[in-house]
Design a protein around this motif. Structure first.
Motif, PDB file in Angstrom:
ATOM      1  N   PHE A  66       0.835  -1.202   0.000  1.00 53.79           N
ATOM      2  CA  PHE A  66       0.000   0.000   0.000  1.00 53.79           C
ATOM      3  C   PHE A  66       0.871   1.254   0.000  1.00 53.79           C
ATOM      4  O   PHE A  66       2.061   1.195   0.318  1.00 53.79           O
ATOM      5  CB  PHE A  66      -0.908   0.019   1.236  1.00 53.79           C
ATOM      6  N   ILE A  67       0.234   2.358  -0.365  1.00 54.88           N
ATOM      7  CA  ILE A  67       0.852   3.674  -0.203  1.00 54.88           C
ATOM      8  C   ILE A  67      -0.197   4.606   0.414  1.00 54.88           C
ATOM      9  O   ILE A  67      -1.396   4.370   0.295  1.00 54.88           O
ATOM     10  CB  ILE A  67       1.370   4.283  -1.525  1.00 54.88           C
ATOM     11  N   ASN A 103       2.439  -5.131  -7.699  1.00 56.25           N
ATOM     12  CA  ASN A 103       2.629  -3.693  -7.474  1.00 56.25           C
ATOM     13  C   ASN A 103       2.398  -2.871  -8.737  1.00 56.25           C
ATOM     14  O   ASN A 103       2.960  -1.809  -8.916  1.00 56.25           O
ATOM     15  CB  ASN A 103       4.023  -3.409  -6.909  1.00 56.25           C
ATOM     16  N   HIS A 104       1.552  -3.379  -9.635  1.00 50.32           N
ATOM     17  CA  HIS A 104       1.281  -2.677 -10.883  1.00 50.32           C
ATOM     18  C   HIS A 104      -0.124  -2.092 -10.938  1.00 50.32           C
ATOM     19  O   HIS A 104      -0.348  -1.096 -11.608  1.00 50.32           O
ATOM     20  CB  HIS A 104       1.471  -3.615 -12.086  1.00 50.32           C
ATOM     21  N   ILE A 135      -5.457   6.341   0.700  1.00 53.29           N
ATOM     22  CA  ILE A 135      -4.788   5.107   1.055  1.00 53.29           C
ATOM     23  C   ILE A 135      -5.085   4.160  -0.099  1.00 53.29           C
ATOM     24  O   ILE A 135      -6.246   3.913  -0.434  1.00 53.29           O
ATOM     25  CB  ILE A 135      -5.295   4.526   2.385  1.00 53.29           C
ATOM     26  N   VAL A 136      -4.021   3.670  -0.749  1.00 51.34           N
ATOM     27  CA  VAL A 136      -4.171   2.882  -1.972  1.00 51.34           C
ATOM     28  C   VAL A 136      -3.498   1.526  -1.778  1.00 51.34           C
ATOM     29  O   VAL A 136      -2.351   1.452  -1.341  1.00 51.34           O
ATOM     30  CB  VAL A 136      -3.531   3.607  -3.180  1.00 51.34           C
ATOM     31  N   PHE A 176       5.177   4.935   4.412  1.00 53.19           N
ATOM     32  CA  PHE A 176       4.592   4.512   5.670  1.00 53.19           C
ATOM     33  C   PHE A 176       4.683   2.993   5.784  1.00 53.19           C
ATOM     34  O   PHE A 176       4.460   2.267   4.819  1.00 53.19           O
ATOM     35  CB  PHE A 176       3.135   4.970   5.763  1.00 53.19           C
ATOM     36  N   THR A 177       5.016   2.520   6.968  1.00 56.35           N
ATOM     37  CA  THR A 177       5.139   1.083   7.210  1.00 56.35           C
ATOM     38  C   THR A 177       3.847   0.488   7.724  1.00 56.35           C
ATOM     39  O   THR A 177       3.668  -0.730   7.690  1.00 56.35           O
ATOM     40  CB  THR A 177       6.255   0.789   8.233  1.00 56.35           C
ATOM     41  N   GLU A 178       2.962   1.342   8.209  1.00 52.74           N
ATOM     42  CA  GLU A 178       1.690   0.853   8.748  1.00 52.74           C
ATOM     43  C   GLU A 178       0.641   1.946   8.643  1.00 52.74           C
ATOM     44  O   GLU A 178       0.934   3.135   8.803  1.00 52.74           O
ATOM     45  CB  GLU A 178       1.875   0.459  10.214  1.00 52.74           C
ATOM     46  N   CYS A 179      -0.586   1.533   8.366  1.00 47.24           N
ATOM     47  CA  CYS A 179      -1.723   2.444   8.304  1.00 47.24           C
ATOM     48  C   CYS A 179      -2.906   1.720   8.928  1.00 47.24           C
ATOM     49  O   CYS A 179      -3.234   0.609   8.519  1.00 47.24           O
ATOM     50  CB  CYS A 179      -2.027   2.818   6.852  1.00 47.24           C
TER      51      CYS A 179
END
Length: 156
Positions: free
Chosen positions: A16-17, A108-109, A101-102, A29-32
């Motif tokens: 995620f990003i 990862n495409h 948040i995606v 970010f490592t965690e959301c």
């Protein structure tokens, strides 16, 4: 809708990003966490003999909706952008930002899910726990926001 005989796997939580409009530097970010909303339930009397032929009792109605704060964690670097945003709040200047948040597929495409948040501002910053163990220094930022405007998924 899932096709018969086709296995549908859930999305993986690690790919995620998080984007925040107005930040100049990307943050990995490592965690959301904290994507959620709750609607208050209001109990009221049900009308007797109403359109539904009710015999009294209770009707449950939706009340005020609130949104859970979003908590972001990341490895500390020399960037001070998130700290500076939080300091603006501390100093009395509220700067609100929108973001997303995606979640991506395993390659990862392809974007497979997206939540957009609106009017967010940092309500809490927490620095890393420091020790001699050699772990990565992880900081935490909590964002108060005014809602999640959409949840979308893309078929992979």
């Amino acid at each position: 809708m899932a096709q018969t005989g086709r296995r549908v796997d859930p999305y993986r939580a690690f790919n995620f990003i998080v984007t925040v409009i107005g930040l100049k530097e990307p943050v990995s970010f490592t965690e959301c966490s904290g994507l959620g909303s709750t609607t208050e339930v209001i109990d009221g009397p049900r009308a007797i003999g109403g359109a539904g032929g009710g015999s009294g009792g209770l009707t449950r109605l939706p009340g005020k909706t609130t949104f859970t704060d979003i908590t972001l964690k990341w490895g500390v670097t020399d960037s001070t952008e998130l700290w500076d945003w939080r300091q603006q709040i501390v100093n009395g200047k509220v700067v609100r930002r929108n973001g997303s948040i995606v979640v991506f597929d395993l390659d990862n495409h392809t974007e497979v899910a997206r939540w957009n948040f609106v009017n967010a501002w940092p309500s809490k910053w927490e620095g890393p726990a420091l020790s001699q163990k050699g772990d990565i220094a992880i900081a935490t930022l909590v964002l108060a926001h005014e809602g999640l405007t959409s949840f979308t998924t893309t078929k992979v």
